[in-house]
Enzyme design. Structure first.
Site, PDB file in Angstrom:
ATOM      1  N   SER A  97       0.821  -1.200   0.000  1.00 43.94           N
ATOM      2  CA  SER A  97       0.000   0.000   0.000  1.00 43.94           C
ATOM      3  C   SER A  97       0.867   1.267   0.000  1.00 43.94           C
ATOM      4  CB  SER A  97      -0.964  -0.041   1.194  1.00 43.94           C
ATOM      5  OG  SER A  97      -2.002   0.893   1.059  1.00 43.94           O
ATOM      6  N   ASP A 227      -9.616  -5.167  -4.488  1.00 44.65           N
ATOM      7  CA  ASP A 227      -9.028  -4.196  -3.557  1.00 44.65           C
ATOM      8  C   ASP A 227      -9.937  -2.976  -3.480  1.00 44.65           C
ATOM      9  OD1 ASP A 227      -7.419  -2.160  -2.343  1.00 44.65           O
ATOM     10  OD2 ASP A 227      -5.618  -3.257  -2.945  1.00 44.65           O
ATOM     11  N   HIS A 256      -7.514  -5.797  -0.239  1.00 45.62           N
ATOM     12  CA  HIS A 256      -6.315  -4.978  -0.016  1.00 45.62           C
ATOM     13  C   HIS A 256      -5.378  -5.630   0.993  1.00 45.62           C
ATOM     14  CE1 HIS A 256      -3.959  -1.339  -0.170  1.00 45.62           C
ATOM     15  NE2 HIS A 256      -4.040  -1.166   1.135  1.00 45.62           N
TER      16      HIS A 256
END
Length: 276
Positions: A97, A227, A256
């Site tokens: 991320s 995601d 995610h």
């Protein structure tokens, strides 16, 4: 606790496990978490003979709750200092991320010989914010909403993210893992509100296009196509195209937070890439 002190006086906490002569694997966590988010991967790769390292980004976890420097240039500068202090050579950098953006920004600036490979997972590059140049991005209203919720009630906000979109626990039939929700919240609340607030701008508005173009070592790009935090279509395929040596792996239906929910799938894929 193991820490280094950066040039501006910030203390950066890190974990460093394994033989010092083994190949280093450095893990970079997402917003607003800490090195603890990598416990599963660190134990897995430690058992496979790697030296495993994870740090708490400034303003996160056990590092100094900074009110300045909460942007990608300083995050990368902190990593340059950490790599020097630990004498890391031929390292593999893995970022999730926001941590994926940090990896890309660092690798484009790293000293020669420091980096062997990179991995970005559910990562924010090339750029998240919608604009004329990036029509598939998310509008500013999304990120303004994050900032508003953080200021209003950070504790509840973090419960809501972990309970819902981060791990896909809001999907029909999802197997909710209560411990993962609590651990996400625990990590988030360890960090500083000001640093977390600033980091929203860092992960949403930084354009990593030129960084991606500069990287000349192999990079594995991993993303779940469900995601809900970093939409797949405007991230992983675009990053893979900009990189000189990329491998793109898409995981159907994965969320995610797939490194937690599907570690049994991703860890072997990471190992195969490390050894390739």
């Amino acid at each position: 606790m193991a820490t280094i002190k950066t040039k501006d006086g910030t203390e950066i906490f890190y974990k460093d496990w394994g033989a010092r002569d083994a190949q280093p694997v450095v893990f970079h966590h997402g917003w607003p978490l800490s090195a603890d988010d990598w416990d599963n991967q660190m134990m897995f790769f430690l058992e496979h003979g790697y030296r495993v390292i994870a740090h708490d980004r400034r303003g996160h976890g056990r590092s100094t709750q900074t009110d300045t420097g909460n942007e990608m240039d300083t995050y990368a500068a902190d990593l340059i200092e950490l790599a020097s202090a630990l004498n890391l050579k031929n390292a593999i950098h893995v970022g999730h991320s926001t941590g994926g953006g940090e990896v890309v920004h660092y690798m484009a600036r790293a000293e020669a010989g420091r980096v062997a490979k990179g991995v970005i997972v559910g990562a924010v590059p090339p750029v998240m914010l919608k604009s004329e140049k990036n029509p598939g991005g998310l509008p500013m209203e999304v990120f303004d909403g994050l900032r508003t919720a953080l200021v209003a009630n950070r504790a509840q906000f973090y419960i809501d993210i972990a309970s819902g979109p981060f791990y896909g626990f809001n999907r029909p039939g999802a197997k909710v893992i209560e411990g993962s929700i609590r651990n996400w919240w625990r990590q988030g609340m360890m960090g500083g509100a000001k640093a977390h607030y600033d980091c929203i701008k860092a992960f949403s508005e930084t354009d990593f296009t030129e960084d991606l173009k500069k990287i000349d070592v192999p990079v594995l790009v991993m993303h779940g196509d469900d995601d809900q935090i970093v939409p797949y279509a405007d991230s992983a395929p675009l990053s893979a195209k900009l990189l000189k040596k990329s491998e793109l792996k898409i995981y159907k239906g994965f969320p995610h937070g797939m490194l937690t929910t599907h570690a049994d799938v991703l860890n072997p894929d990471l190992l195969a890439f490390f050894k390739s």
